[in-house]
Design a protein around this motif. Sequence first.
Motif, PDB file in Angstrom:
ATOM      1  N   UNK A  26       0.801  -1.222   0.000  1.00 26.29           N
ATOM      2  CA  UNK A  26       0.000   0.000   0.000  1.00 26.29           C
ATOM      3  C   UNK A  26       0.838   1.279   0.000  1.00 26.29           C
ATOM      4  N   UNK A  27       2.016   1.243   0.621  1.00 22.58           N
ATOM      5  CA  UNK A  27       2.832   2.459   0.728  1.00 22.58           C
ATOM      6  C   UNK A  27       4.182   2.344   0.030  1.00 22.58           C
ATOM      7  N   UNK A  28       4.502   1.154  -0.489  1.00 23.91           N
ATOM      8  CA  UNK A  28       5.770   0.973  -1.181  1.00 23.91           C
ATOM      9  C   UNK A  28       6.953   0.961  -0.223  1.00 23.91           C
ATOM     10  N   UNK A  29       8.131   1.142  -0.780  1.00 27.04           N
ATOM     11  CA  UNK A  29       9.342   1.129   0.030  1.00 27.04           C
ATOM     12  C   UNK A  29       9.376   2.289   1.029  1.00 27.04           C
ATOM     13  N   UNK A  30       8.653   3.355   0.717  1.00 28.39           N
ATOM     14  CA  UNK A  30       8.609   4.477   1.650  1.00 28.39           C
ATOM     15  C   UNK A  30       7.976   4.037   2.976  1.00 28.39           C
TER      16      UNK A  30
END
Length: 247
Positions: A26-30
């Motif tokens: 849902x938020x990726x690597x961030x």
Amino acid sequence: MKKDAFYFPHFANSRHDRKIMRVRIELGLEGYAIYFMLLEVLREQNDFKYPLDDIYVLAHEFNISEQKVRVVICNYGLFEVDENENFFSIKQIYYLQPYIEKTQRARLAAQKRWDRVEADANAMQMHSKCNADAMQIKESKVNEIKVKESKVGFVRPELFEVQNYFEELGNLNEAEGFFNYYESNGWKVGKNPMKDWKAASRNWIKNSKNYKSHGTTTKSNSDIIAQRRAELHEYADKIDFLRGIRP
């Protein structure tokens, strides 16, 4: 600052955790980076907690929006919030417990060695022995203490330790059967006392079909996970005990 003053374990397979995979999707690597930066922040606190009211401070430090930080804390079950609106990680406290206890034991052992060496030095001065003899006796005493402290026998594991290790091996449902079997026979392998329960765990999994003949029963993964969550909450209650033990 000591090189390991703010150490905490980061397992190589963390990215495969179900909750963390949701963060990554849902938020990726961030989102993944936010999670571990939050763990770093918690590790730096004396009580391993951080107030929710100050999330905006972390957002400013991380150079991201406050909303993203709050989502990672509140939406994925990765953190708990206490009655004072402080968030913390039960798993982080659980995995740090052995490290903190080991550090405390090492500190006490070092102080004990020093006290004995100092007492020996005072005794040698009272008997007016030469400096060369005094140094030899002091060194002998220190070596003797180190040898005695290095002789550590088998330590019986608790059920939650066995469950945690079996979970790492991908066979959580075998943990209680393993524990019950060896608990009943006094932790022996054949007629000999067990030396390494983790090695025995790996052999148990390898030969799991044969061990099932012992009649041990296993709970479902959901029951075991619920039980372990309750045990982890008990560790959260011990946070006050950890204060002042920080290396």
